[in-house]
Design a protein around this motif. Structure first.
Motif, PDB file in Angstrom:
ATOM      1  N   PRO A 449      21.806  29.204  37.255  1.00  7.73           N
ATOM      2  CA  PRO A 449      21.510  28.166  38.252  1.00  7.73           C
ATOM      3  C   PRO A 449      20.162  27.497  37.993  1.00  7.73           C
ATOM      4  CG  PRO A 449      21.179  30.338  39.187  1.00  7.73           C
ATOM      5  CD  PRO A 449      21.780  30.558  37.830  1.00  7.73           C
ATOM      6  N   GLU A 450      20.094  26.218  38.296  1.00  8.96           N
ATOM      7  CA  GLU A 450      18.843  25.488  38.187  1.00  8.96           C
ATOM      8  C   GLU A 450      18.042  25.646  39.480  1.00  8.96           C
ATOM      9  OE1 GLU A 450      17.838  24.050  35.468  1.00  8.96           O
ATOM     10  OE2 GLU A 450      19.711  24.457  34.375  1.00  8.96           O
ATOM     11  N   LYS A 451      16.822  25.124  39.474  1.00  7.08           N
ATOM     12  CA  LYS A 451      15.938  25.243  40.627  1.00  7.08           C
ATOM     13  C   LYS A 451      16.564  24.629  41.864  1.00  7.08           C
ATOM     14  CE  LYS A 451      11.094  24.566  41.922  1.00  7.08           C
ATOM     15  NZ  LYS A 451       9.767  24.079  41.460  1.00  7.08           N
ATOM     16  N   GLU A 452      17.398  23.619  41.657  1.00  5.33           N
ATOM     17  CA  GLU A 452      18.070  22.963  42.780  1.00  5.33           C
ATOM     18  C   GLU A 452      18.924  23.949  43.564  1.00  5.33           C
ATOM     19  OE1 GLU A 452      21.194  19.257  43.574  1.00  5.33           O
ATOM     20  OE2 GLU A 452      20.583  19.796  41.542  1.00  5.33           O
ATOM     21  N   ALA A 453      19.501  24.939  42.868  1.00  6.36           N
ATOM     22  CA  ALA A 453      20.338  25.940  43.531  1.00  6.36           C
ATOM     23  C   ALA A 453      19.525  26.760  44.526  1.00  6.36           C
ATOM     24  CB  ALA A 453      20.992  26.851  42.503  1.00  6.36           C
ATOM     25  N   ALA A 454      18.275  27.076  44.165  1.00  2.00           N
ATOM     26  CA  ALA A 454      17.412  27.829  45.084  1.00  2.00           C
ATOM     27  C   ALA A 454      17.098  26.996  46.312  1.00  2.00           C
ATOM     28  CB  ALA A 454      16.131  28.240  44.370  1.00  2.00           C
ATOM     29  N   GLY A 455      16.860  25.697  46.117  1.00  2.00           N
ATOM     30  CA  GLY A 455      16.579  24.820  47.251  1.00  2.00           C
ATOM     31  C   GLY A 455      17.765  24.723  48.185  1.00  2.00           C
ATOM     32  N   LYS A 456      18.969  24.631  47.620  1.00  4.57           N
ATOM     33  CA  LYS A 456      20.169  24.550  48.449  1.00  4.57           C
ATOM     34  C   LYS A 456      20.385  25.860  49.214  1.00  4.57           C
ATOM     35  CE  LYS A 456      22.719  21.083  45.795  1.00  4.57           C
ATOM     36  NZ  LYS A 456      23.921  20.802  44.981  1.00  4.57           N
ATOM     37  N   ALA A 457      20.133  26.984  48.538  1.00  2.74           N
ATOM     38  CA  ALA A 457      20.284  28.276  49.215  1.00  2.74           C
ATOM     39  C   ALA A 457      19.274  28.409  50.347  1.00  2.74           C
ATOM     40  CB  ALA A 457      20.109  29.414  48.209  1.00  2.74           C
ATOM     41  N   GLN A 458      18.051  27.957  50.097  1.00  2.69           N
ATOM     42  CA  GLN A 458      17.033  28.023  51.143  1.00  2.69           C
ATOM     43  C   GLN A 458      17.401  27.148  52.334  1.00  2.69           C
ATOM     44  OE1 GLN A 458      13.096  26.863  49.880  1.00  2.69           O
ATOM     45  NE2 GLN A 458      12.112  27.886  51.595  1.00  2.69           N
ATOM     46  N   GLU A 459      17.941  25.975  52.048  1.00  5.84           N
ATOM     47  CA  GLU A 459      18.370  25.086  53.127  1.00  5.84           C
ATOM     48  C   GLU A 459      19.506  25.714  53.929  1.00  5.84           C
ATOM     49  OE1 GLU A 459      20.217  20.565  53.680  1.00  5.84           O
ATOM     50  OE2 GLU A 459      19.465  21.231  51.733  1.00  5.84           O
ATOM     51  N   ARG A 460      20.432  26.363  53.214  1.00  4.90           N
ATOM     52  CA  ARG A 460      21.560  27.000  53.899  1.00  4.90           C
ATOM     53  C   ARG A 460      21.082  28.185  54.743  1.00  4.90           C
ATOM     54  NH1 ARG A 460      24.412  28.511  56.730  1.00  4.90           N
ATOM     55  NH2 ARG A 460      26.603  29.109  56.652  1.00  4.90           N
ATOM     56  N   ILE A 461      20.140  28.944  54.218  1.00  2.37           N
ATOM     57  CA  ILE A 461      19.614  30.082  54.970  1.00  2.37           C
ATOM     58  C   ILE A 461      18.837  29.596  56.183  1.00  2.37           C
ATOM     59  CG2 ILE A 461      18.029  32.050  54.875  1.00  2.37           C
ATOM     60  CD1 ILE A 461      18.806  32.286  51.876  1.00  2.37           C
ATOM     61  N   SER A 462      18.136  28.468  56.043  1.00  2.00           N
ATOM     62  CA  SER A 462      17.400  27.907  57.182  1.00  2.00           C
ATOM     63  C   SER A 462      18.341  27.630  58.346  1.00  2.00           C
ATOM     64  CB  SER A 462      16.685  26.619  56.777  1.00  2.00           C
ATOM     65  OG  SER A 462      15.636  26.879  55.875  1.00  2.00           O
ATOM     66  N   LYS A 463      19.542  27.147  58.048  1.00  2.00           N
ATOM     67  CA  LYS A 463      20.526  26.898  59.104  1.00  2.00           C
ATOM     68  C   LYS A 463      21.001  28.215  59.714  1.00  2.00           C
ATOM     69  CE  LYS A 463      22.160  22.487  57.257  1.00  2.00           C
ATOM     70  NZ  LYS A 463      23.313  21.714  56.723  1.00  2.00           N
ATOM     71  N   THR A 464      21.123  29.239  58.861  1.00  2.00           N
ATOM     72  CA  THR A 464      21.508  30.552  59.373  1.00  2.00           C
ATOM     73  C   THR A 464      20.437  31.104  60.306  1.00  2.00           C
ATOM     74  OG1 THR A 464      22.703  30.979  57.305  1.00  2.00           O
ATOM     75  CG2 THR A 464      22.247  32.869  58.702  1.00  2.00           C
ATOM     76  N   LEU A 465      19.169  30.840  59.962  1.00  2.00           N
ATOM     77  CA  LEU A 465      18.073  31.342  60.792  1.00  2.00           C
ATOM     78  C   LEU A 465      18.044  30.704  62.170  1.00  2.00           C
ATOM     79  CD1 LEU A 465      15.112  31.615  58.246  1.00  2.00           C
ATOM     80  CD2 LEU A 465      16.518  33.441  59.172  1.00  2.00           C
ATOM     81  N   GLU A 466      18.721  29.579  62.328  1.00  2.00           N
ATOM     82  CA  GLU A 466      18.815  28.976  63.656  1.00  2.00           C
ATOM     83  C   GLU A 466      19.593  29.877  64.616  1.00  2.00           C
ATOM     84  OE1 GLU A 466      20.525  25.142  63.106  1.00  2.00           O
ATOM     85  OE2 GLU A 466      18.828  24.357  61.948  1.00  2.00           O
ATOM     86  N   LYS A 467      20.326  30.843  64.044  1.00  2.00           N
ATOM     87  CA  LYS A 467      21.089  31.787  64.858  1.00  2.00           C
ATOM     88  C   LYS A 467      20.341  33.096  65.067  1.00  2.00           C
ATOM     89  CE  LYS A 467      25.461  29.853  63.200  1.00  2.00           C
ATOM     90  NZ  LYS A 467      26.782  30.125  62.591  1.00  2.00           N
ATOM     91  N   LEU A 468      19.030  33.083  64.773  1.00  2.00           N
ATOM     92  CA  LEU A 468      18.218  34.271  65.012  1.00  2.00           C
ATOM     93  C   LEU A 468      18.357  34.742  66.452  1.00  2.00           C
ATOM     94  CD1 LEU A 468      14.744  33.625  63.322  1.00  2.00           C
ATOM     95  CD2 LEU A 468      16.335  35.451  62.760  1.00  2.00           C
ATOM     96  N   ARG A 469      18.460  36.033  66.635  1.00  2.00           N
ATOM     97  CA  ARG A 469      18.459  36.594  67.985  1.00  2.00           C
ATOM     98  C   ARG A 469      17.582  37.838  67.993  1.00  2.00           C
ATOM     99  NH1 ARG A 469      23.279  38.027  65.596  1.00  2.00           N
ATOM    100  NH2 ARG A 469      23.945  40.195  65.791  1.00  2.00           N
TER     101      ARG A 469
END
Length: 506
Positions: A449-469
């Motif tokens: 994977p290129e660096k872009e893949a890490a950015g996309k994963a971070q963006e996806r995880i950021s959305k997951t973190l919106e469900k923090l409880r």
């Protein structure tokens, strides 16, 4: 919440009902959680997310302190519970407080009651609520001052569990003879628990979003992106387990001579908080264990910690001390944290972990008479060392995102570059001991994977973190999960201490 105040004193007879005029000198005190009861007796239906009005009913034949709840069309929905109206009504009648009211969107709604949030404001006259009474002639006035100070101090507290425990103790001092403002301060203090939870959640999310992935590092089908904070904290970090055990300021033992599979005891004799990381493997005792939950252990504290067994075929030996060894594979860590619909069911979690350990040992060709996960590390030591040497973090690295082929399998972020550097040798070996035959996609070595893949994963995880409880059992800990990822974060002392994310595919 809207600025127009909707909780106000009883209107004069014959006065036209309407919105209370705004006051320029009002001071926001906090938000109270309450309810609307008696919905079944009204013709109007409650709607979650709707702003509502609180109207005093001093002429109510059943309760002269009644506070009615009306919807935006001034149609009755129900009433405040008597336990809340008993102390809030006098404060409204004296013109000391005003408030905003709302049926929260995520609240509870049945045919009988609904959740209600009330934002309390002190009026210009009510500024006296913020002042200590210099001379107290009665115990109730003394209690009033005590609770005022507790609430004011609580606004700086970050530990939700501590706030809850203190509030529960103070509740035993307050009864129906207490001053109305004493009840107010107590409820405002309890509201600080929710504030502390939300503040920790927000700052944890912000800390993650500030991380920047570096360039990819690839070897043998793995690609790692080290993560860098824009401005790492310069404050002293928490004491790590290896260091604490080495200097004998901490000790981990069985909870008793008989022991208990899902529990161990930790004692922190040092003068610094101890950071116990989820995933750390402990060697010794009656059987080797893995720590399930990242915890902060205060100086002088002795507490029981949740663990899982990673050595199914042994239960012997003295209840001696444990030593920190390796870090568990991400698949074991994920299963020790979560297990289906009931993630903290000890028996289910332990069964999941045992099956995962058996699978890892079998796929690695490790024969262990006690089904010990640590024997897997011993057999694979040379290959794990070679892989670890292929991935050397830069001095400023504070975390790492690990890919197998083109799929992210896990991520760990620590409180500081120093902590990450100290723990990286063990954490990395945990990722590399993963059951490769199960996790590696076809042609993984060629999927870089290129660096872009890490950015996309971070963006996806950021959305997951919106469900923090908030974890209701453990302070400072927040958990999250969706269809792709799950994990936890620990925020303590205004800093992210540990964030772990695991792919649900592990």
């Amino acid at each position: 919440m809207p600025r127009q105040k909707k909780a106000h004193k009883a209107p004069e007879k014959g006065a036209k009902k309407g919105k209370a005029p705004g006051k320029k000198e009002e001071i926001f005190l906090g938000t109270l959680d309450s309810a609307v009861v008696g919905l079944q007796y009204q013709e109007t239906s409650a709607v979650l997310g709707e702003e509502v009005y609180l109207e005093r009913e001093p002429d109510n034949s059943h309760d002269p302190r009644a506070i009615r709840v009306d919807n935006r069309d001034f149609c009755p929905l129900g009433y405040l519970p008597r336990r809340d109206a008993a102390w809030l009504a006098p404060l409204l009648d004296e013109g000391l407080v005003l408030g905003d009211a709302l049926l929260p969107e995520a609240g509870m709604l049945t045919d009988q009651k609904a959740s209600l949030e009330i934002g309390i404001f002190a009026s210009s006259k009510g500024k006296e609520l913020l002042e200590l009474r210099p001379s107290c002639t009665t115990s109730q006035e003394g209690l009033r001052n005590l609770l005022l100070q507790a609430w004011q101090m609580g606004q700086a507290w970050e530990n939700p569990r501590m706030i809850r425990e203190i509030t529960e103790k103070l509740e035993t001092l307050v009864d129906r003879s207490s001053l109305p403002e004493s009840h107010l301060y107590l409820r405002l203090l309890r509201g600080q628990e929710k504030r502390a939870e939300e503040l920790g959640k927000k700052r944890l999310e912000e800390s993650f979003r500030e991380l920047q992935p570096g360039d990819p590092n690839s070897a043998e089908g793995y690609t790692l992106f080290f993560l860098y904070a824009s401005k790492p904290s310069e404050e002293e970090g928490l004491l790590l387990l290896d260091q604490a055990l080495e200097e004998k300021s901490a000790e981990i033992t069985e909870i008793s001579s008989e022991g208990s599979v899902p529990e161990l005891k930790v004692t922190n004799r040092g003068n610094r908080p101890l950071l116990l990381l989820e995933g750390e493997l402990l060697r010794g005792g009656k059987q080797h264990r893995v720590i399930r939950i990242t915890l902060i252990v205060s100086p002088g504290e002795e507490r029981v910690i949740p663990v899982c067994c990673v050595e199914q075929g042994r239960w012997d030996g003295a209840a001696g001390s444990f030593r920190a060894d390796a870090f568990a594979p991400s698949s074991v860590r994920r299963k020790s944290n979560f297990a289906g619909e009931d993630p903290f069911s000890e028996s289910r979690v332990q069964g999941e972990v045992w099956r995962e350990v058996e699978g890892i040992l079998a796929r690695r060709g490790v024969s262990s008479s006690t089904e010990s996960l640590l024997e897997g590390y011993e057999k694979e030591r040379s290959s794990l060392e070679a892989l670890r040497k292929a991935f050397v973090p830069q001095p400023r690295a504070q975390g790492c995102m690990v890919f197998r082929g083109d799929r992210m399998i896990g991520m760990d972020v620590l409180e500081s570059p120093e902590a990450f550097s100290a723990l990286w040798p063990k954490i990395s070996e945990g990722y590399f001991l993963a059951p490769s035959e199960e996790e590696a996609p076809p042609g993984a070595e060629s999927l870089v994977p290129e660096k872009e893949a890490a950015g996309k994963a971070q963006e996806r995880i950021s959305k997951t973190l919106e469900k923090l409880r908030k974890d209701p059992e453990y302070p400072y800990r927040y958990i999250f999960e969706d269809e792709d990822y799950q994990g936890h974060g620990v925020f303590y002392g205004n800093r992210l201490r540990h964030l772990a994310v695991f792919s649900r595919g592990n």
